[in-house]
Design a protein around this motif. Structure first.
Motif, short mmCIF file in Angstrom:
data_model
loop_
_atom_site.label_atom_id
_atom_site.label_comp_id
_atom_site.label_asym_id
_atom_site.label_seq_id
_atom_site.Cartn_x
_atom_site.Cartn_y
_atom_site.Cartn_z
N LYS A 171 0.63 -1.78 -0.22
CA LYS A 171 -0.37 0.13 0.25
C LYS A 171 0.84 0.99 -0.17
N GLN A 172 1.84 1.01 0.71
CA GLN A 172 2.93 2.20 0.81
C GLN A 172 3.21 2.78 -0.57
N VAL A 173 4.04 1.91 -1.18
CA VAL A 173 4.85 1.42 -2.48
C VAL A 173 3.35 2.08 -3.40
N MET A 174 2.54 1.47 -3.31
CA MET A 174 1.76 1.82 -4.12
C MET A 174 1.33 4.02 -4.59
N MET A 175 0.84 4.49 -2.91
CA MET A 175 0.53 5.87 -2.99
C MET A 175 1.61 6.33 -2.98
N LEU A 176 3.68 6.10 -3.71
CA LEU A 176 5.01 7.09 -3.30
C LEU A 176 3.96 7.68 -5.03
N ASP A 177 4.47 9.20 -5.49
CA ASP A 177 4.93 9.13 -7.03
C ASP A 177 5.90 8.97 -7.76
N LEU A 178 6.42 7.12 -7.73
CA LEU A 178 7.03 6.80 -8.17
C LEU A 178 7.63 7.06 -9.52
N SER A 179 7.11 8.40 -9.96
CA SER A 179 7.90 8.80 -11.36
C SER A 179 8.77 10.61 -10.79
N ARG A 180 8.76 9.96 -9.60
CA ARG A 180 9.61 11.48 -9.07
C ARG A 180 10.78 10.79 -8.25
N ILE A 181 10.42 9.86 -8.50
CA ILE A 181 11.72 9.35 -8.17
C ILE A 181 13.04 8.84 -8.37
N LYS A 182 14.05 9.14 -8.01
CA LYS A 182 15.00 8.68 -9.00
C LYS A 182 15.41 7.15 -8.80
N ASP A 183 15.96 6.37 -9.21
CA ASP A 183 16.36 4.63 -9.02
C ASP A 183 17.73 5.59 -7.92
N GLY A 184 17.21 4.09 -6.54
CA GLY A 184 18.15 4.05 -5.95
C GLY A 184 17.65 3.35 -4.70
N ASN A 185 18.34 3.71 -3.25
CA ASN A 185 17.85 2.50 -2.52
C ASN A 185 17.24 3.32 -1.27
N LEU A 186 16.06 3.33 -0.72
CA LEU A 186 14.99 3.84 -0.08
C LEU A 186 14.35 2.87 1.39
N SER A 187 13.48 3.48 1.67
CA SER A 187 13.54 2.57 3.07
C SER A 187 11.47 2.80 2.98
N ILE A 188 11.22 1.77 3.07
CA ILE A 188 9.14 1.48 3.25
C ILE A 188 9.27 1.03 4.22
N LEU A 189 8.46 2.21 4.87
CA LEU A 189 8.51 1.78 6.56
C LEU A 189 9.50 1.04 7.34
N GLY A 190 10.55 1.96 7.33
CA GLY A 190 11.53 1.24 8.02
C GLY A 190 12.71 0.31 7.43
N TYR A 191 11.99 -0.42 5.88
CA TYR A 191 12.61 -1.68 5.75
C TYR A 191 13.51 -1.36 4.12
N ARG A 192 14.35 -2.19 4.03
CA ARG A 192 15.40 -1.40 2.96
C ARG A 192 14.76 -1.79 1.43
N ALA A 193 14.26 -1.23 0.65
CA ALA A 193 13.24 -1.04 -0.43
C ALA A 193 14.92 -0.31 -1.82
N SER A 194 14.64 -0.87 -2.81
CA SER A 194 15.16 -0.56 -4.30
C SER A 194 14.42 0.10 -5.17
N LEU A 195 14.73 1.01 -5.12
CA LEU A 195 14.55 1.58 -6.97
C LEU A 195 14.85 1.41 -8.10
N GLU A 196 14.17 0.19 -9.25
CA GLU A 196 15.57 0.04 -10.52
C GLU A 196 15.04 0.07 -11.47
N SER A 197 15.94 0.15 -12.61
CA SER A 197 15.37 0.32 -13.69
C SER A 197 15.88 -1.14 -15.35
N PRO A 198 16.39 -1.60 -14.54
CA PRO A 198 17.03 -2.66 -15.38
C PRO A 198 16.76 -3.01 -16.73
N PHE A 199 17.67 -3.58 -16.98
CA PHE A 199 16.57 -4.00 -18.40
C PHE A 199 16.62 -5.74 -18.85
N THR A 200 15.45 -6.47 -19.69
CA THR A 200 15.39 -7.21 -19.10
C THR A 200 16.21 -8.76 -19.72
#
Length: 156
Positions: free
Chosen positions: A25-54
């Protein structure tokens, strides 16, 4: 393993562990288009926003974790994830305990799960997975959020 689409998050609320629902729910509420790739915290847990290639599945490794649950939310694109139950695990071929990352030699038969924009998968330690495989759309850049939830957060 749990897989679903974010548009049905309220239906899943009673079916999934609270910590997973809260993180999703927290991830869905974020405006992910405005956040750069990298490490962040979601409710105190480690998270990463990534743009890899398949890639071709043959280039991807079958992985698993022992202490963390992976919550993967696909923001853009399409990704195929190979899935094998833990019982299919043959031998550990690489181990990075400090990252809770283990690679396995799997069996030939593997199921596939396709993530599309707004869908998610939750992989528990028993769920071996081969991420970032190309889908029917071919090799493409995707964007996703991966939240690492400690297993102890739901197992008491």
């Amino acid at each position: 393993m749990i897989a679903g689409e974010s548009q049905y998050i309220e239906i899943y609320k009673k079916q999934i562990p609270k910590v997973i629902y809260d993180c999703l729910k927290q991830v869905m509420m974020l405006d992910l288009s405005r956040i750069k790739d990298g490490n962040l915290s979601i409710l105190g847990y480690r998270a990463s926003l990534e743009s890899p290639f398949t890639e071709e599945a043959s280039y991807r490794k079958l992985e698993g974790h022992k202490k963390f649950i992976d919550l993967v939310y696909l923001i853009k694109g399409e990704e195929r994830i190979g899935i094998q139950p833990y019982s299919c695990r043959q031998e550990e071929v690489e181990a990075y305990p400090d990252r809770d990352l283990y690679f396995y030699k799997g069996k030939e038969k593997e199921s596939s799960l396709y993530l599309t924009e707004g869908s998610f998968i939750v992989c528990f330690p028993e769920d071996l997975h081969r991420p970032l495989c190309k889908s029917g759309q071919g090799i493409a850049q995707i964007r996703k959020m991966v939240v690492k939830i400690p297993l102890e957060s739901i197992v008491k």
